[in-house]
Design a protein around this motif. Structure first.
Motif, PDB file in Angstrom:
ATOM      1  N   SER A 409       0.828  -1.201   0.000  1.00 38.21           N
ATOM      2  CA  SER A 409       0.000   0.000   0.000  1.00 38.21           C
ATOM      3  C   SER A 409       0.865   1.255   0.000  1.00 38.21           C
ATOM      4  O   SER A 409       0.571   2.233  -0.694  1.00 38.21           O
ATOM      5  N   LEU A 410       1.951   1.224   0.763  1.00 33.06           N
ATOM      6  CA  LEU A 410       2.891   2.353   0.772  1.00 33.06           C
ATOM      7  C   LEU A 410       3.489   2.578  -0.611  1.00 33.06           C
ATOM      8  O   LEU A 410       3.562   3.718  -1.098  1.00 33.06           O
ATOM      9  N   LEU A 411       3.903   1.501  -1.263  1.00 33.67           N
ATOM     10  CA  LEU A 411       4.555   1.632  -2.563  1.00 33.67           C
ATOM     11  C   LEU A 411       3.602   2.135  -3.634  1.00 33.67           C
ATOM     12  O   LEU A 411       4.035   2.721  -4.633  1.00 33.67           O
ATOM     13  N   ASP A 412       2.302   1.921  -3.430  1.00 35.87           N
ATOM     14  CA  ASP A 412       1.309   2.448  -4.370  1.00 35.87           C
ATOM     15  C   ASP A 412       1.326   3.977  -4.412  1.00 35.87           C
ATOM     16  O   ASP A 412       0.837   4.574  -5.376  1.00 35.87           O
ATOM     17  N   GLU A 413       1.874   4.604  -3.365  1.00 35.81           N
ATOM     18  CA  GLU A 413       1.953   6.062  -3.324  1.00 35.81           C
ATOM     19  C   GLU A 413       3.118   6.602  -4.143  1.00 35.81           C
ATOM     20  O   GLU A 413       3.227   7.812  -4.343  1.00 35.81           O
ATOM     21  N   HIS A 414       3.985   5.718  -4.620  1.00 36.22           N
ATOM     22  CA  HIS A 414       5.181   6.142  -5.337  1.00 36.22           C
ATOM     23  C   HIS A 414       5.117   5.678  -6.793  1.00 36.22           C
ATOM     24  O   HIS A 414       4.144   5.084  -7.232  1.00 36.22           O
ATOM     25  N   ALA A 415       6.161   5.965  -7.542  1.00 34.81           N
ATOM     26  CA  ALA A 415       6.204   5.637  -8.963  1.00 34.81           C
ATOM     27  C   ALA A 415       6.026   4.141  -9.189  1.00 34.81           C
ATOM     28  O   ALA A 415       6.379   3.314  -8.336  1.00 34.81           O
ATOM     29  N   SER A 416       5.521   3.795 -10.363  1.00 33.35           N
ATOM     30  CA  SER A 416       5.177   2.396 -10.649  1.00 33.35           C
ATOM     31  C   SER A 416       6.408   1.494 -10.713  1.00 33.35           C
ATOM     32  O   SER A 416       6.275   0.271 -10.653  1.00 33.35           O
ATOM     33  N   TRP A 418       8.627   1.085  -8.480  1.00 36.34           N
ATOM     34  CA  TRP A 418       8.947   0.502  -7.177  1.00 36.34           C
ATOM     35  C   TRP A 418       8.130  -0.754  -6.925  1.00 36.34           C
ATOM     36  O   TRP A 418       6.946  -0.810  -7.249  1.00 36.34           O
ATOM     37  N   GLY A 419       8.763  -1.755  -6.342  1.00 37.62           N
ATOM     38  CA  GLY A 419       8.076  -2.998  -6.017  1.00 37.62           C
ATOM     39  C   GLY A 419       8.697  -3.645  -4.796  1.00 37.62           C
ATOM     40  O   GLY A 419       9.568  -3.078  -4.140  1.00 37.62           O
ATOM     41  N   MET A 420       8.258  -4.862  -4.513  1.00 34.75           N
ATOM     42  CA  MET A 420       8.743  -5.568  -3.333  1.00 34.75           C
ATOM     43  C   MET A 420       8.881  -7.043  -3.652  1.00 34.75           C
ATOM     44  O   MET A 420       8.054  -7.618  -4.361  1.00 34.75           O
ATOM     45  N   LYS A 421       9.931  -7.662  -3.153  1.00 35.92           N
ATOM     46  CA  LYS A 421      10.130  -9.095  -3.250  1.00 35.92           C
ATOM     47  C   LYS A 421      10.107  -9.704  -1.855  1.00 35.92           C
ATOM     48  O   LYS A 421      10.608  -9.110  -0.906  1.00 35.92           O
ATOM     49  N   ARG A 422       9.496 -10.877  -1.773  1.00 35.13           N
ATOM     50  CA  ARG A 422       9.618 -11.667  -0.537  1.00 35.13           C
ATOM     51  C   ARG A 422      10.686 -12.700  -0.786  1.00 35.13           C
ATOM     52  O   ARG A 422      10.511 -13.630  -1.566  1.00 35.13           O
ATOM     53  N   GLU A 423      11.834 -12.527  -0.140  1.00 32.09           N
ATOM     54  CA  GLU A 423      12.929 -13.467  -0.283  1.00 32.09           C
ATOM     55  C   GLU A 423      13.148 -14.173   1.052  1.00 32.09           C
ATOM     56  O   GLU A 423      12.601 -13.775   2.081  1.00 32.09           O
ATOM     57  N   GLU A 424      13.957 -15.199   1.016  1.00 29.54           N
ATOM     58  CA  GLU A 424      14.218 -15.943   2.242  1.00 29.54           C
ATOM     59  C   GLU A 424      14.754 -15.009   3.311  1.00 29.54           C
ATOM     60  O   GLU A 424      15.759 -14.322   3.110  1.00 29.54           O
ATOM     61  N   GLU A 425      14.041 -14.939   4.412  1.00 29.27           N
ATOM     62  CA  GLU A 425      14.443 -14.177   5.606  1.00 29.27           C
ATOM     63  C   GLU A 425      14.407 -12.666   5.426  1.00 29.27           C
ATOM     64  O   GLU A 425      14.840 -11.935   6.313  1.00 29.27           O
ATOM     65  N   MET A 426      13.837 -12.164   4.314  1.00 30.17           N
ATOM     66  CA  MET A 426      13.787 -10.714   4.202  1.00 30.17           C
ATOM     67  C   MET A 426      12.757 -10.259   3.178  1.00 30.17           C
ATOM     68  O   MET A 426      12.340 -11.018   2.302  1.00 30.17           O
ATOM     69  N   LEU A 427      12.349  -8.995   3.341  1.00 32.50           N
ATOM     70  CA  LEU A 427      11.611  -8.289   2.303  1.00 32.50           C
ATOM     71  C   LEU A 427      12.607  -7.372   1.602  1.00 32.50           C
ATOM     72  O   LEU A 427      13.492  -6.798   2.244  1.00 32.50           O
ATOM     73  N   ALA A 428      12.455  -7.207   0.297  1.00 30.32           N
ATOM     74  CA  ALA A 428      13.369  -6.357  -0.456  1.00 30.32           C
ATOM     75  C   ALA A 428      12.581  -5.330  -1.255  1.00 30.32           C
ATOM     76  O   ALA A 428      11.642  -5.676  -1.975  1.00 30.32           O
ATOM     77  N   LEU A 429      12.961  -4.071  -1.098  1.00 24.59           N
ATOM     78  CA  LEU A 429      12.437  -3.008  -1.947  1.00 24.59           C
ATOM     79  C   LEU A 429      13.164  -3.079  -3.284  1.00 24.59           C
ATOM     80  O   LEU A 429      14.387  -3.211  -3.329  1.00 24.59           O
ATOM     81  N   THR A 430      12.411  -2.993  -4.383  1.00 27.71           N
ATOM     82  CA  THR A 430      13.027  -3.088  -5.704  1.00 27.71           C
ATOM     83  C   THR A 430      12.670  -1.872  -6.551  1.00 27.71           C
ATOM     84  O   THR A 430      11.637  -1.232  -6.348  1.00 27.71           O
ATOM     85  N   TRP A 431      13.561  -1.552  -7.469  1.00 31.29           N
ATOM     86  CA  TRP A 431      13.287  -0.561  -8.518  1.00 31.29           C
ATOM     87  C   TRP A 431      13.491  -1.254  -9.857  1.00 31.29           C
ATOM     88  O   TRP A 431      14.579  -1.706 -10.169  1.00 31.29           O
ATOM     89  N   LYS A 432      12.403  -1.389 -10.610  1.00 31.92           N
ATOM     90  CA  LYS A 432      12.430  -2.078 -11.900  1.00 31.92           C
ATOM     91  C   LYS A 432      13.036  -3.469 -11.763  1.00 31.92           C
ATOM     92  O   LYS A 432      13.806  -3.928 -12.604  1.00 31.92           O
ATOM     93  N   GLY A 433      12.692  -4.130 -10.663  1.00 29.86           N
ATOM     94  CA  GLY A 433      13.121  -5.505 -10.432  1.00 29.86           C
ATOM     95  C   GLY A 433      14.453  -5.668  -9.736  1.00 29.86           C
ATOM     96  O   GLY A 433      14.829  -6.795  -9.389  1.00 29.86           O
TER      97      GLY A 433
END
Length: 449
Positions: A409-416, A418-433
Motif C-alpha cells: 500500500s505504501l509503494l502504491d503512493e510512489h512511482a510504478s 517501485w516494487g517488493m520481493k519476498r525473499e528468504e528471511e527478508m523483504l526487499a524493496l526493488t526498482w524495476k526488479g
C-alpha cells in the motif's frame, strides 16, 4: 542491463583536447572505442579503467580516462550523465590524494557540500522516494505484532534518519484496541556523519516526539545516551572527522544495564535502520580481543539484552571490498537506482532532486575516495547480513501478510517502478526488479516461539 539507465546517452563532443595535455591519440585503444556515444556499460568500463590506473598509481592514464568522463558528466543531464558526474568528482578526489598538482583543470574537484535540513525539509526528503519509508513501514508493522499484549515498550533506536520513523508508530499505538502502551525511546548521541543532517539537536527531536505522543495520549519517555566525549549539538566541524562516531564508547554503554535502564516488565525492541553498516568490520576492532569486529561485538551485546525483536534494515549492496575496482563496479550497478527513480517525476534542475543526488554523491565519494577508517560506507548484502545474524545467535522472524499488505500500500503512493520481493528471511524493496533496500526481523535463538 539496468533498464533506462543502460540506454544510450546523447552523443558527446570531446571539447578542448589540450585541457589535460592529453588527446584522443594518447588514449589507449581499449578506451577509444568508448568515444562517441556513451551508454551505461561503456561508462562503467571507463570507470573501471580509471580505478585500475589509480590503484597502480598511473596518474597519466587516470587523467586520460577522466578527460573522457568529464565530457559526458553533467549534474543536470540525463541519469547516466548525473551519475557519471558524481563518480567523476569522487575519482578526482581520490586522484588528488595521489597527485594533487595535476588535476586543477578538472571541473567538480571539490567535495560535496553537506547541508543541514530543517525537520520539515527532512520529512520531504524521506517522502521523496521509498528508500527510507519502506524500512519504516516494514519495521513498524513487525514491531506492532511483536509487542502485542505488552503495556510497556522500550525501543533502542539506531538510525540515521533522526527518529522520523516514530510518529507513524505512535499513531498506530494510539489506535490499539487494548489501549496504548507506554513508550520509551532511547537513542545514541553519536551518529555517523552522513546525510541526512538535521539543524536541530537530538534532544529537540525528542521534545517534538514527546509533544506528538502527548497529543495522541501515548505515555512517552525519550533518552539520549551521551556516548560522546563532549555534549552538544552536531556541528559541521565535528562532521569533518570520520572518527567522531564514538561507537566503541557506545558499545561499552550497551554492556552497562544501568545506563540503558532496562526494565523486566517492558518489551525491548532493537531498531537498526541503515546504521549497522557504519560499524567498522575489520578484525581486531571489537571491545575485547576475541571480538572479530565492532559489528559482531554489537550483535553479541544486543543478543545478551534478550530483545523481543530486532529489526535490521539496510541497503542491499556489498560495498565492503578492499579493491577499488570491485567497489566501483558494485557501486555503479547499485546507485544508478536513485538517479533513475528521481528522473521519473522531478525536473532536471529541481532543487530537491539536486540536493538528494548530492547526498548520494557524498556516499559515492566516501566509497571511492577514502580507505581505512575514513571509508565508512561498508554495507553488506541482505544475504550476508542474514548469515551474520545467524552466526551471532539470532533466528529469523518472517514478515506476516499484514506487513506485506501495508508495504504494498505504501509503494502504491510512489512511482510504478517501485516494487517488493519476498525473499528468504527478508523483504526487499526493488526498482524495476533490482533490489535496493532489505528489511529483516530477528530474535535471539530460543525466543522464536
Amino acid at each position: 542491463m539496468k533498464a533506462e539507465l543502460r540506454a544510450n546517452t546523447s552523443s558527446i563532443s570531446l571539447q578542448n583536447p589540450s585541457l589535460f595535455n592529453t588527446g584522443q591519440s594518447s588514449i589507449p585503444g581499449a578506451l577509444r572505442g568508448c568515444l562517441g556515444s556513451l551508454d551505461g556499460a561503456c561508462i562503467e568500463k571507463l570507470l573501471l579503467h580509471c580505478a585500475s590506473a589509480l590503484e597502480s598509481n598511473d596518474v597519466t592514464l587516470a587523467q586520460q580516462v577522466m578527460w573522457v568522463l568529464n565530457n559526458v558528466a553533467s549534474p543536470v543531464g540525463d541519469p547516466n550523465q548525473r551519475l557519471t558526474s558524481s563518480f567523476l568528482r569522487a575519482l578526482i578526489s581520490r586522484a588528488s590524494k595521489v597527485c594533487p598538482t595535476t588535476l586543477s583543470n578538472f571541473n567538480g574537484s571539490s567535495t560535496n557540500h553537506r547541508r543541514l535540513m530543517s525537520v520539515t525539509e527532512l520529512a520531504g526528503y524521506v517522502d521523496l522516494i521509498p528508500w527510507h519509508r519502506f524500512g519504516f513501514c516494514a519495521s513498524n508493522s513487525a514491531i506492532l505484532k511483536a509487542i502485542q499484549g505488552y503495556s510497556k515498550v522500550h525501543i533502542l533506536d539506531f538510525s540515521i534518519t533522526h527518529c522520523m520513523q516514530w510518529p507513524t508508530l505512535i499513531d498506530a499505538l494510539a489506535k490499539r484496541p487494548e489501549g496504548s502502551p507506554s513508550l520509551r525511546i532511547t537513542v545514541p548521541y553519536s551518529r555517523p556523519p552522513v546525510p541526512p543532517l538535521l539543524n536541530v539537536s537530538t534532544e529537540e527531536v525528542g521534545l517534538r516526539l514527546g509533544n506528538f505522543a502527548k497529543f495522541r495520549d501515548v505515555p512517552f519517555e525519550f533518552k539520549v545516551i551521551d556516548d560522546s566525549s563532549s555534549a552538544g549539538d552536531i556541528v559541521m566541524s565535528k562532521l569533518e572527522s570520520s572518527s567522531s562516531f564514538h561507537f566503541e564508547s557506545l558499545l561499552s554503554h550497551l554492556s552497562t544495564p544501568s545506563i540503558l535502564n532496562l526494565r523486566e516488565d517492558e518489551a525491548l525492541v532493537i531498531n537498526c535502520q541503515n546504521w549497522l553498516r557504519y560499524l567498522y568490520d575489520d578484525e581486531g576492532r571489537g571491545i575485547n580481543a576475541q571480538d572479530a569486529s565492532l559489528r559482531d561485538a554489537f550483535l553479541h551485546l544486543i543478543k545478551g539484552l534478550n530483545p523481543c525483536i530486532m529489526i535490521v534494515v539496510d541497503e542491499d549492496s556489498d560495498l565492503s571490498a578492499s579493491s577499488l575496482t570491485s567497489r566501483i563496479a558494485t557501486c555503479f550497478n547499485y546507485l544508478w537506482i536513485p538517479f533513475d527513480a528521481l528522473e521519473t517525476f522531478l525536473p532536471k534542475e529541481s532543487r530537491q532532486r539536486l540536493d538528494y543526488e548530492a547526498d548520494v554523491g557524498h556516499k559515492i565519494e566516501n566509497i571511492i575516495s577514502f580507505e581505512g577508517f575514513q571509508r565508512i560506507e561498508r554495507s553488506e548484502s541482505g544475504s550476508k547480513l542474514s548469515q551474520r545474524m545467524k552466526n551471532a545467535g539470532f533466528f529469523s522472524l518472517p514478515f506476516c501478510e499484514e506487513t506485506v499488505k501495508e508495504v504494498r500500500s505504501l509503494l502504491d503512493e510512489h512511482a510504478s517502478g517501485w516494487g517488493m520481493k519476498r525473499e528468504e528471511e527478508m523483504l526487499a524493496l526493488t526498482w524495476k526488479g533490482h533490489n535496493s533496500v532489505f528489511a529483516t526481523a530477528w530474535v535471539p535463538n530460543g525466543l522464536e516461539d
